[in-house]
Design an enzyme around this catalytic site. Structure first.
Site, PDB file in Angstrom:
ATOM      1  N   ARG A  90      -6.145 -35.353  11.069  1.00 59.11           N
ATOM      2  CA  ARG A  90      -4.947 -35.385  11.572  1.00 59.11           C
ATOM      3  C   ARG A  90      -4.671 -37.225  12.002  1.00 59.11           C
ATOM      4  O   ARG A  90      -5.737 -37.853  11.255  1.00 59.11           O
ATOM      5  CB  ARG A  90      -3.901 -35.384  13.324  1.00 59.11           C
ATOM      6  CG  ARG A  90      -4.552 -34.023  13.318  1.00 59.11           C
ATOM      7  CD  ARG A  90      -3.510 -33.721  14.694  1.00 59.11           C
ATOM      8  NE  ARG A  90      -2.294 -34.665  15.231  1.00 59.11           N
ATOM      9  CZ  ARG A  90      -2.101 -33.902  16.406  1.00 59.11           C
ATOM     10  NH1 ARG A  90      -2.343 -33.285  17.566  1.00 59.11           N
ATOM     11  NH2 ARG A  90      -1.236 -34.728  16.825  1.00 59.11           N
ATOM     12  N   LYS A 133     -19.892 -45.071  10.068  1.00 59.70           N
ATOM     13  CA  LYS A 133     -20.589 -44.344   9.346  1.00 59.70           C
ATOM     14  C   LYS A 133     -21.903 -44.195   8.917  1.00 59.70           C
ATOM     15  O   LYS A 133     -22.982 -43.786   9.936  1.00 59.70           O
ATOM     16  CB  LYS A 133     -21.355 -46.561   8.693  1.00 59.70           C
ATOM     17  CG  LYS A 133     -20.187 -47.118   8.934  1.00 59.70           C
ATOM     18  CD  LYS A 133     -20.671 -48.582   8.252  1.00 59.70           C
ATOM     19  CE  LYS A 133     -19.409 -50.311   7.957  1.00 59.70           C
ATOM     20  NZ  LYS A 133     -20.140 -51.139   7.869  1.00 59.70           N
ATOM     21  N   HIS A 179     -15.001 -29.753  16.833  1.00 63.81           N
ATOM     22  CA  HIS A 179     -13.214 -30.923  17.396  1.00 63.81           C
ATOM     23  C   HIS A 179     -13.668 -31.327  17.931  1.00 63.81           C
ATOM     24  O   HIS A 179     -14.489 -31.391  19.151  1.00 63.81           O
ATOM     25  CB  HIS A 179     -12.574 -28.990  18.386  1.00 63.81           C
ATOM     26  CG  HIS A 179     -11.554 -29.076  18.955  1.00 63.81           C
ATOM     27  ND1 HIS A 179     -10.300 -29.698  18.835  1.00 63.81           N
ATOM     28  CD2 HIS A 179     -11.037 -29.633  20.160  1.00 63.81           C
ATOM     29  CE1 HIS A 179      -9.323 -29.916  19.661  1.00 63.81           C
ATOM     30  NE2 HIS A 179     -10.245 -30.184  19.827  1.00 63.81           N
ATOM     31  N   ALA A 215     -23.063 -28.105  14.712  1.00 67.38           N
ATOM     32  CA  ALA A 215     -21.482 -27.520  14.788  1.00 67.38           C
ATOM     33  C   ALA A 215     -21.099 -27.030  15.727  1.00 67.38           C
ATOM     34  O   ALA A 215     -22.136 -26.648  16.848  1.00 67.38           O
ATOM     35  CB  ALA A 215     -22.256 -26.006  13.640  1.00 67.38           C
ATOM     36  N   ASN A 229     -10.554 -34.551  26.010  1.00 62.43           N
ATOM     37  CA  ASN A 229      -9.658 -35.355  26.030  1.00 62.43           C
ATOM     38  C   ASN A 229      -8.686 -35.220  27.860  1.00 62.43           C
ATOM     39  O   ASN A 229      -7.970 -36.356  27.905  1.00 62.43           O
ATOM     40  CB  ASN A 229      -9.132 -36.599  25.065  1.00 62.43           C
ATOM     41  CG  ASN A 229      -7.963 -35.443  24.630  1.00 62.43           C
ATOM     42  OD1 ASN A 229      -7.825 -34.539  25.224  1.00 62.43           O
ATOM     43  ND2 ASN A 229      -7.422 -35.898  24.302  1.00 62.43           N
ATOM     44  N   SER A 251     -25.298 -28.043  18.281  1.00 66.23           N
ATOM     45  CA  SER A 251     -24.557 -27.632  17.860  1.00 66.23           C
ATOM     46  C   SER A 251     -23.569 -26.938  19.593  1.00 66.23           C
ATOM     47  O   SER A 251     -24.540 -26.836  20.099  1.00 66.23           O
ATOM     48  CB  SER A 251     -24.768 -26.079  16.951  1.00 66.23           C
ATOM     49  OG  SER A 251     -25.135 -26.744  15.757  1.00 66.23           O
TER      50      SER A 251
END
Lengths: 248, 248, 248
Positions: A112, A137, A146, A161, A167, A192
């Protein structure tokens, strides 16, 4: 060819362009880029040199809030993509984002507006980065993870993964409260399918085990596992090695 | 129509082809196939008879590593798709993969190079199969699951939704160590949102409960639940039925 | 332009239509809609007024079962989309579904046949809604969540990211048993990465913590956390606040 190119676009003569593309006003594409088929590049997007873009990818779209969205974003400056970047198939990247040199964004990922992806970072297949995320980096975000809005992930971090970050401590019940994404320190490893709760800080070189639910800050160099996550005290067979082992 | 077809492509006269497709060199499409709109089929791909391909799907793309990718793959042989296969919308399937007869690959799934998907397997929506995965006959992988590189899943396995498998015990900290995906035995059932750690073997007809974090091998026929996963000793209300119940 | 429009389509003169679109028979598009590039709208789809549709989105496709699919769906009535709806990029929405006014369906989401999405609901990026799902008014489903077939989610519910719901207690081992999705009551909050087992009822205003594995019904107003999920008895640092705090 059926490719549409705006007369105000600036595409280097060395660029290879697929069929059925749409290149909008003032798009700039550097040398030796390879753009796939059915690619849409929105107005003003800047693509560096030696960039690969897979089929059916959409670059530089403006955000478009829903009527009931709480967080509405206005018009963004153009998307900027550095040199030697590889972008996969079916990817969506918004305007207002910057992608550094030698990054990769794999198939079906969505990035986004307002994100900064720094040099050499790799964003996996089907990953979603929400708005205003910073990826350091050489950091790796693996498939399907996500990354929630306003998350900061420093350099050289490994995110496995299907990791999920949050948030909104109040789960939309207190829209007046400001949202706070996690902060992941340099060199940390997130296993993961881990869940990282709102505002949690994971310290430098800390390790979060696979499937852990991290509800509290993790000190630098510590390894946590479980639901809720707790420090790992001894050598176990968890497959998530404690720090001494990993650094050994 | 705006569809581009290479003069070296071999498309049976009975094929129905959508608008704005791109069919590259030496692609072969068998009888009675139905190809949607905006579909891209890369060079050399072989599609069997009676195959359905949804809109905006990309078949047979070559892998393209990022500059900082650890595992780089070279040029692959063409993608081969069997007969009576159904492929959804917005799917990406790479070259170097084989898909058997009567398989299904649902919308927005991604299948990388070197995979073998055997007869009758069903790959769900938004699933990602990384490179060199084997999926057995009639095995089902439900929506959003992530199958890591080098995983082997035998025949008649049920993998629920959002299951996550791993192959890197050291989370990128030891690139010299070889990666090892899980091995799932015939007839096993993996509950949704379970996490299967690197190199774990799940035995034949074993059952992994929903949300379990499987850190150790699971013996044939055993049922495990929890984080970390442990054997289920008695009839509980977990909703993940023990083996005797499921087989009863 | 390379856009194909069926002569039987009814598109208001005020509609803005991108390049390389395919608008099939009897599609109806209302006033002031903005349709992106490479969009495919299947036969009979009805789009209301002031609707935004992003690039590379496919609307109104018919279901297509695989040869080995257990649940096969027949021909569906057209997709119906209300007014002031925002649909993202790379989205797939099937025929047989209705989307109410002022809803949002974000990028790369997939919505199958037979769904009802009520007014003001927001479906996040990469979410998949399986068949016959009901999503209540103003309910939010965040990024990457999977809503299984026959799930009912009432009004004003918050479902976090990467939540996973299930409807098959026997994991495909008993195809004769009917499937049963969860039921989520009005005003409930489901934390990110939670797993909700088949047929579980989450009561009104109940709270499920992030990463919880919910195996039993949750009474109205109760807060549960953990794997397996259990009631939260006191104020903890879990970051998933108990009900009194959230309502306070």
């Amino acid at each position: 060819m059926c490719t549409y190119i705006s007369t105000s676009a600036d595409i280097d003569a060395s660029v290879s362009l697929g069929h059925n593309c749409v290149i909008q006003d003032k798009v700039k594409i550097g040398r030796n880029c390879e753009i796939g088929n059915n690619v849409v590049i929105h107005a003003g997007t800047v693509v560096g040199d030696d960039v690969f873009v897979g089929d059916n990818t959409v670059l530089g779209r403006q955000p478009r809030s829903g009527v009931t969205s709480i967080r509405k974003t206005g018009e963004q400056p153009p998307l900027i993509i550095g040199n030697r970047v590889v972008i996969g198939t079916g990817v969506v990247i918004y305007a207002g984002t910057k992608i550094g040199d030698e990054c990769m964004v794999a198939d079906l990922a969505a990035v986004r507006e307002g994100c900064l992806i720094r040099e050499g970072a790799r964003i996996g297949r089907c990953v979603s980065l929400e708005c205003n995320v910073v990826i350091g980096k050489n950091t790796v975000i693996q498939t399907g993870s996500h990354v929630t809005g306003d998350t900061v992930i420093e350099d050289e971090v490994f995110v496995g993964a299907e990791v999920c970050t949050m948030n909104d401590k109040y789960m939309s019940r207190r829209p007046e409260v400001s949202l706070r994404g996690p902060y992941i320190g340099k060199g940390a490893s997130i296993g993961s399918n881990a869940s990282i709760l709102p505002g949690v800080r994971v310290g430098r070189d800390a390790v979060v085990g696979a499937g852990a639910v991290v509800t509290k800050d993790v000190p630098a160099g510590e390894a946590v596992v479980g639901n809720p996550a707790a420090p790992m005290r001894r050598r176990t067979s968890l497959g998530n090695e404690p720090t001494d082992k990993i650094d050994g």
